[in-house]
Design an enzyme around this catalytic site. Structure first.
Site, mmCIF file in Angstrom:
data_model
loop_
_atom_site.group_PDB
_atom_site.id
_atom_site.type_symbol
_atom_site.label_atom_id
_atom_site.label_comp_id
_atom_site.label_asym_id
_atom_site.label_seq_id
_atom_site.Cartn_x
_atom_site.Cartn_y
_atom_site.Cartn_z
ATOM 1 N N ARG A 123 -24.246 36.992 -15.763
ATOM 2 C CA ARG A 123 -24.469 37.604 -16.804
ATOM 3 C C ARG A 123 -24.542 39.056 -16.827
ATOM 4 N NH1 ARG A 123 -24.312 39.946 -21.038
ATOM 5 N NH2 ARG A 123 -25.391 39.587 -23.008
ATOM 6 N N GLU A 194 -26.443 37.009 -28.538
ATOM 7 C CA GLU A 194 -26.157 37.001 -27.324
ATOM 8 C C GLU A 194 -24.671 37.942 -27.282
ATOM 9 O OE1 GLU A 194 -28.234 36.156 -24.768
ATOM 10 O OE2 GLU A 194 -26.959 37.344 -23.119
HETATM 11 MN MN MN Z 1 -30.378 39.383 -22.299
#
Ligand code: MN
Ligand code: MN
Length: 415
Positions: A123, A194
């Site tokens: 990520r 997100e």
């Molecule tokens: Mn984050």
């Protein structure tokens, strides 16, 4: 309105408003309060038919919506949601899906993200407006984060572990071998997405080469291959030993507090034959100043006792098993919903709730509160610490029975 239904409405109004004693079968009785009567037990059987259309796989998940108990009353904002039907955004290194306030209106204090990173999946380095709390549910993950004094923290986490990144602290996540990882993030703002985070690659690509060279004091050419589109979640190379990564970033020293906490391995806050409560708030997980959390495990048939939280809403992520929660509010309002693994529950601050394990295996969920200090008021605690004669006058109960109400805030009661 025809005259028959008008008469019915008037009769119901009289019952609700003035508590008139009546001899009809629909009179208020224990387990079937009369405000006005709701539930199948009060219905003409012919009126209960539900010929459809319906999707049996979906409607079968909600027996308490299909046939609410006669004690349910009034309307309540939907407090059931799920990751099971949230669309995934899949990229090379893994996937994520989310349930924000935009998807789940009651959830205005926090939003939730469910993410999977394969082995080596990253990520992308990023930051955001909201603070980020997370619980690991599968595999192993390496986190990196930098505090506002320029001190770095790198750690590996596994199932039952938490992390907390204060608002604006930049961080990254990477799945480790052999299985990668899965986790659930809770942001301390209901509309944090997100998909709306500040990404390293976006800023670099949208800063002129001349300014990049000046900013870092190295030639423009050094930046000529930076990505022109963001990476978000991408397949990376698995990192080396944790100690090497920790040494590589140690020059400014360690942050004041660790950004991770082993909630699953902590000493239980409550434990008895009916279940277990593990707790992590800012008194134990020191850096977690805006989020408190509990892992609650309830044995088959047992109940999480009637209680409320005076200082925060409760956001739940159901980890395993199945159960049923009834939420109570002023009005009166009372509504029951069924939950399964992967579902999300939400209880507003100070609304009463009780949760029953309706399955044959342990029920487990994580409860998350946007507050530094965990607080709970239990109904049994209140009734056992109010003068008994006063309680007896309210509830028309025998003093001997009032005497038997638990005094020790048991948390979970046997079935
Ligand atoms: Mn984050
Ligand atoms: Mn609760």
């Amino acid at each position: 309105m025809d005259s028959v239904s008008r008469r019915k409405v008037l009769a119901l109004g009289a019952l609700g408003g003035a508590a008139i004693v009546t001899t009809t079968t629909n009179a208020a009785s224990f387990g079937n309060p009369d405000r006005p009567p709701e539930g199948a037990v009060n219905a003409n059987p012919a009126g209960l038919a539900d010929p459809g259309p319906k999707n049996p796989a979906l409607s079968g998940q909600f027996p308490a919506f299909e046939n609410p108990p006669a004690t349910d009353v009034g309307d309540m904002q939907l407090f059931w949601s799920s990751f099971n039907n949230a669309p995934k955004r899949i990229q090379s290194g893994g996937w994520a899906r989310q349930v924000t306030k935009a998807d789940f209106a009651i959830s205005d204090a926090v939003s939730g993200v469910n993410m999977r990173l394969g082995p080596g999946g990253v990520r992308e380095m990023h930051w955001h407006r909201a603070a980020e709390w997370a619980i690991m549910t599968n595999g192993r993950c390496r986190i990196t984060v930098l505090d506002a004094k320029g001190r770095a923290y790198v750690q590996d986490v596994g199932p039952g572990d938490l992390w907390y990144f204060p608002a604006g602290f930049p961080h990254s996540l990477q799945g480790l071998g052999p299985d990668g990882c899965e986790f659930v993030i809770v942001f301390d703002e209901g509309d944090q997405s997100e998909y709306g985070t500040l990404l390293l690659t976006d800023w670099m690509a949208h800063t002129s080469p001349e300014l990049l060279a000046k900013n870092f004091g190295i030639p423009q050419e050094a930046f000529k291959s930076i990505p022109l589109n963001d990476l978000w979640i991408f397949q990376g190379k698995e990192p080396g030993p944790l100690s090497s990564d920790q040494e590589a970033v140690a020059s400014a020293g360690l942050p004041e507090y660790p950004f991770t906490y082993r909630l699953g391995a902590s000493t239980p806050f409550k434990q008895n034959a009916s279940g277990t409560l593990h707790l992590a708030d800012s008194s134990s997980f020191l850096v977690s100043k805006t989020i408190a959390a509990a892992i609650e495990t309830i044995k088959p048939g047992a109940v999480r006792e009637m209680h409320w939280h005076p200082n925060a809403d409760e956001w739940q992520y159901w980890l395993k098993g199945e159960g049923r929660m009834t939420v109570f509010d002023a009005g009166p309002r009372s509504q029951t919903a069924d939950f399964h693994a992967g579902d999300i529950g939400y209880v507003k601050k100070s609304q009463g709730h009780i949760i029953e394990n309706t399955g044959t295996t342990d029920l487990q969920f994580v409860a998350v509160f946007k507050v530094g200090e965990y607080q709970e008021v239990g109904l049994s605690s209140w009734l056992s610490h109010t003068p008994p004669s006063l309680v007896a006058q309210h509830l028309n109960m025998n003093p001997e029975d009032i005497e038997r109400i638990p005094r020790d805030r048991p948390g979970i009661m046997p079935g």
